[in-house]
Structures are given as C-alpha cells and as structure tokens.
Design an enzyme around this catalytic site. Structure first.
Site, PDB file in Angstrom:
ATOM      1  N   CYS A   1       0.845  -1.191   0.000  1.00 12.91           N
ATOM      2  CA  CYS A   1       0.000   0.000   0.000  1.00 12.91           C
ATOM      3  C   CYS A   1       0.887   1.249   0.000  1.00 12.91           C
ATOM      4  CB  CYS A   1      -0.948  -0.003   1.195  1.00 12.91           C
ATOM      5  SG  CYS A   1      -0.154   0.378   2.760  1.00 12.91           S
TER       6      CYS A   1
ATOM      7  N   CYS B   1       2.768   1.951   3.266  1.00  9.80           N
ATOM      8  CA  CYS B   1       3.891   1.039   3.513  1.00  9.80           C
ATOM      9  C   CYS B   1       5.088   1.435   2.644  1.00  9.80           C
ATOM     10  CB  CYS B   1       3.483  -0.409   3.263  1.00  9.80           C
ATOM     11  SG  CYS B   1       2.587  -1.127   4.660  1.00  9.80           S
TER      12      CYS B   1
ATOM     13  N   CYS C   1      -2.960  -4.705   1.223  1.00  4.93           N
ATOM     14  CA  CYS C   1      -1.500  -4.579   1.219  1.00  4.93           C
ATOM     15  C   CYS C   1      -0.831  -5.884   1.662  1.00  4.93           C
ATOM     16  CB  CYS C   1      -1.099  -3.441   2.143  1.00  4.93           C
ATOM     17  SG  CYS C   1       0.663  -3.285   2.407  1.00  4.93           S
TER      18      CYS C   1
ATOM     19  N   CYS D   1       1.143  -4.753   5.432  1.00  7.48           N
ATOM     20  CA  CYS D   1       0.395  -4.367   6.631  1.00  7.48           C
ATOM     21  C   CYS D   1      -0.963  -5.059   6.695  1.00  7.48           C
ATOM     22  CB  CYS D   1       0.253  -2.855   6.724  1.00  7.48           C
ATOM     23  SG  CYS D   1      -0.845  -2.146   5.483  1.00  7.48           S
TER      24      CYS D   1
ATOM     25  N   ASP E   1      -1.395 -14.291  63.155  1.00  5.35           N
ATOM     26  CA  ASP E   1      -2.249 -15.469  63.064  1.00  5.35           C
ATOM     27  C   ASP E   1      -3.708 -15.043  63.202  1.00  5.35           C
ATOM     28  OD1 ASP E   1      -0.090 -17.106  62.772  1.00  5.35           O
ATOM     29  OD2 ASP E   1       0.052 -17.606  64.906  1.00  5.35           O
TER      30      ASP E   1
HETATM   31 ZN    ZN Z   1       0.517  -1.491   3.893  1.00  2.00          ZN
END
Ligand code: ZN
Length: 542
Positions: free
Chosen positions: A21, A24, A121, A124, A357
């Site tokens: 994409c 990216c 893509c 990603c 205790d």
């Molecule tokens: Zn991408």
C-alpha cells in the site's frame, strides 16, 4: 508533494508492483514526515505513480539497478570483481534493452494499480489502509467513553499479528539488495514501523473524537488496539522448523508464535534460507486484518495505611483449606471492598509488613499494609476524599480499623519490606503456667535482655516453609502477675520471632523457651501485636 528522493525510485517501483500500500511504501522510503501518512492514501498512491512515471532525469543512472533479476545481479557482481568500473562498451550494450524493459514494467504497474487501489497490502494486511481513518477513531473513542475512565491523557498502543514481521522481513529483503547495489544501504531499523505509522495517523483522530484529550507517548492510561489475521497465521510456521530454539512452548501463551519469538527467529535466519522458505515479496492476502479488540487499561494505584485487627477469629487473607473457605471474611477483604468500589478497580493485591495469626489481635498503631488496585477507572483522590474513604472502611466493620490511608507510589511501597528482619515488634501474651506461681517467681524475666533464640521452623508452618534453624533475638520482656496460674508477658523482639513457640517450646524446637526459664509447662492463651515498628507509610494527622 511527497518528500521522496531519486534513490527512492527503485524502492517505490518494486513495492508498488509487489502489492504494497502507499503508506507502507512511504515507510520503506524511511519517510518520517508524519503529515504525509495522514493524507488520504489514494492521493499518496497517485503521487507515487506520478513519481515513478517521471523518469526523465533519472533514466540513465537508475535503469541498471532497477531491474533486479538474478542474472543482472550476477553480471553486476562479476563486473565489480573483474573490473572496478563498468567498461563503457558493456554499459552501452546493456542499456537499451533494460530501459525498454523498465518502461514496460512501469507502465504495466501503473495500469495494474489503477484497477487495484483497493487491493489488500501484502505487508500491513490492510492496517494502514482500512483501519486508519475517522470511522476507526470513532470506534476507539466510543469504547473508551463507554468504560467511563477518569483520565486527561492517553497512550495508544497497537498489537499486530506476528506474521506482519515475516511479511515486513520479506519485503525488506525484496528491496535491500537493489538499494545496496545503488551504493546506499537500507537499514531495517530505519524503516518506519507499521505501529508507528498507525499511531501518527490515528492519534490525532482519536484525540479529536475524545474532545481534545492529549494522546501522548507516555500516560498512565493506555488504549490498546489489537489486530489479528487468521488467514495468514501460518506465515510464521516455517520459522519453527528453521529456528526451533526460538519457539519454546510456554504455559501462559496460546501460541508459540509470539511477536518476540518471531522477531528473534528473523534475526537469526540467514537471508538465503529465508528466501528459500518464504515467498519474496509476500503473497497477496485475500482479506484484511480484523480489529479483534480495543482494551483500556489504567496503571495500578497503590494505597497504603496501617490496620488494627480487634477480632480473634479473622484471618489476614482468605483462609482456604482443601478448597473450602474456613472464615467468612479477612482483613484484606474488609479493607479492599470499599477501595475497589471507590477506585472502580478490577482487582487488588494486598501486602503487609508481616502478618498475624487468625487468633492474634493487632493493636497500637497497627500494621503497615499496601494495596495495589488493578486497572482503576478512577485514580485521583484528594486528602479529604481519602479521609472519607478511611471512614467508610472503619464504619463498615468493627473487626478492623485503618489509619494513615494514603495514595503512595509503587517505589515507596518497597520501603515497607525494606530491612523487615531488622525491625522490632512488640507483643503482649497471656501466659498459663502448670505450676502455681507467685509474683516474685516471674520478676526475674524483666531483667533478661537480648536473649538469642534458636528456632527450628515451627511444626504448624512446616507444611509451607522449609525446615531451618533461625536465630531471633528477644530484646526485652516485662511481666504483669494476674493469678497463680496466669500472667501477662510483654515482649519486644526482632521481627520474625515465633512468639507462641517461644512460650510453649514447640517440643524443644525453640531453645531457650519460657518452660525452661520458669521450670514448668507454660502455654499461650492470647496474643496481641502491640506495635510494628516500621515508619512507613508516613503518619497523617488525625
Ligand atoms: Zn501497507
């Protein structure tokens, strides 16, 4: 205008045709200008296409390296080893055909991409396409609002499917060689991470949807967005046989393919091996990631104070034997209930300076304790509000009472446990003697100072503690005669001294003991803690 340089051209070309994409591609060009990621991805894509079409100035210098076939690489390598500079004749011979091939590839890529702007893509898996926009910011903001947290800043965190690292690695290898041949290097660490780009785009949008709250890099309040992509989960699987020692099964994890393990394996696997086992560039996914979960988490708040326990049938923590509850309540639950509801917390962890205790009272100034409140939805309380909260706790039960209730830091809590063994504690014990005694028979005890005891681990705790002999010191004692078979014994001791065992001797396991000192059988009927000398948390004015 995208801040791309001529050297980015082969990267853009390769990644466009690989099915990356637009965002990216910006990442792989190491573009750190956040605003570029925020512009609509279609605009970025068009600009990238225009960028690679505009080949006028660069054609002659770029063409040799932009076609990356094995053969081309080999001939390039050979040229380097045989002669440092390409002979002009060879270059002239190669150029025309490669330029044609490049032009054809460019044109084909553009045509292909025009029809496939919506393609998922390969790197990603759609996160920087489908999931970066106002609708997702609205969804995140709605989730946050519904949880009704009190906060003035938040940090956005992203959890990505581990296979994204594999795909990222594949793409990086896909462009690395080419970049190196052009004389520069593409360091994997310089590539902008998907997470980073996601945040650059989304932080502002989420902030806006939440009415201008600041979305920052560090905050006590975290909103986590988790993506999954089942269809490509198997992308990681080849790594398990390639680097088996990176994938050890762990108890708490559903899958061995954690992001950490995958990253480690990718660091170890040689490039050639990776390329044999995984497609480069990665295969086209048919679907987008899914937004699995949006989770809100506030860091713990720590509340400290001191408690008194006035009841001889109340354990400090829930008392469970063989899965069955023995007492209906406990100190920690009585304190926790009002705190949990005021802080609207999901749970708590209780700790204290020692413990008594079930049948021992804690009087005087009380015992220091701290409570970690998990995921509090409200975390800010004024002094006055804390005072009111303390009142609420004290009104809720007459078995306990708290004082000095205050919010403290996680770091300050360690002061409670610091040097615990060296601290002193004071007790009052009601003693029974088998032989009748007179007032004068016990006064000698008041003169005993710094009496060192050897205490074998008591029989009553042997099931949960290792057998050992521990030395403890009784700093001083005092007596108060009651009748011929009873007296009160006051003790000031080193923390961790077993008082009951000192009195009855624990079948000779504690030496010396009170039976030996008084030359008669003695037993302990009642025990009260009078003070725990730990100067934390700070005392507050009543
Ligand atoms: Zn991408």
């Amino acid at each position: 205008m995208l801040p791309l340089k001529e050297k980015d051209k082969p990267i853009v070309q390769k990644l466009l045709s690989a099915g990356c994409c637009a965002r990216c591609i910006l990442r792989f060009c190491c573009i750190r200008a956040q605003a570029v990621y925020r512009q609509p991805q279609q605009d970025t894509l068009r600009e990238l296409q225009a960028f690679i079409c505009n080949t006028e100035n660069s054609k002659s210098q770029d063409s040799a390296a932009s076609v990356s076939t094995e053969e081309n690489n080999k001939s390039h390598d050979a040229a380097v080893s045989e002669a440092p500079e390409d002979p002009p004749s060879k270059r002239a011979k190669l150029e025309p055909s490669e330029t044609d091939a490049q032009a054809e590839e460019d044109a084909a890529a553009v045509v292909k991409l025009r029809g496939e702007e919506s393609r998922v893509c390969v790197v990603c898996l759609g996160i920087l396409q489908e999931f970066c926009g106002t609708p997702q910011a609205v969804k995140i903001a709605e989730t946050v609002k519904a949880e009704n947290y009190e906060f003035d800043s938040l940090v956005l965190s992203v959890s990505l499917p581990a296979q994204l690292c594999v795909r990222e690695h594949s793409c990086w290898l896909h462009v690395k060689k080419e970049v190196r041949e052009k004389g520069s290097v593409l360091d994997k660490d310089d590539v902008i991470q998907v997470k980073e780009a996601f945040k650059w785009i989304m932080q502002g949008l989420v902030a806006k949807e939440l009415g201008g709250v600041s979305v920052v890099t560090r905050s006590a309040f975290e909103v986590g967005v988790e993506f999954t992509h089942e269809a490509t989960d198997s992308d990681c699987h080849f790594l398990a046989s390639a680097c088996p020692d990176c994938f050890k099964p762990t108890k708490n994890k559903q899958s061995v393919f954690t992001r950490m393990a995958v990253v480690k394996a990718l660091e170890k696997i040689p490039d050639a091996r990776f390329l044999r086992l995984y497609p480069c560039p990665p295969a086209q996914p048919s679907s987008c990631c899914s937004l699995q979960d949006i989770q809100c988490l506030h860091v713990s708040v720590f509340v400290a104070g001191r408690y008194n326990k006035f009841c001889r049938s109340l354990p400090q923590t829930p008392w469970v034997i063989d899965g069955e509850r023995r007492m209906e309540s406990s100190v920690e639950e009585l304190i926790a209930a009002p705190l949990l509801s005021a802080f609207r917390a999901d749970g708590f962890n209780f700790s204290s300076s020692g413990r008594e205790d079930v049948d021992v009272r804690t009087l005087g100034n009380g015992r220091p304790f701290a409570m970690e409140l998990l995921n509090p939805h409200k975390s800010r309380f004024s002094r006055v509000e804390m005072k009111q909260l303390q009142e609420t706790i004290n009104k809720s039960s007459d078995k306990i009472r708290v004082r000095d209730l205050q919010i403290v830091s996680r770091e300050a809590m360690s002061r409670m446990k610091e040097g615990e063994e060296e601290k002193t504690k004071s007790y009052t014990a009601l003693i029974w003697t088998q032989k009748p005694i007179q007032r004068e028979d016990i006064v000698f005890i008041d003169d005993i100072k710094e009496l060192t005891l050897d205490q074998k681990t008591p029989l009553r705790v042997l099931h949960r503690r290792a057998l050992a002999v521990r030395q403890r010191v009784i700093h001083s004692m005092n007596t108060r005669f009651l009748d011929p078979h009873h007296f009160y014994l006051g003790l000031k001791t080193q923390a961790g001294t077993y008082i009951k065992e000192f009195v009855h001797g624990d079948f000779g396991r504690t030496k010396p003991n009170l039976c030996q000192l008084l030359k008669t059988d003695t037993d302990i009927l009642e025990l009260d803690v009078e003070s725990v000398d730990v100067d934390w948390p700070p005392a507050l004015p009543e």
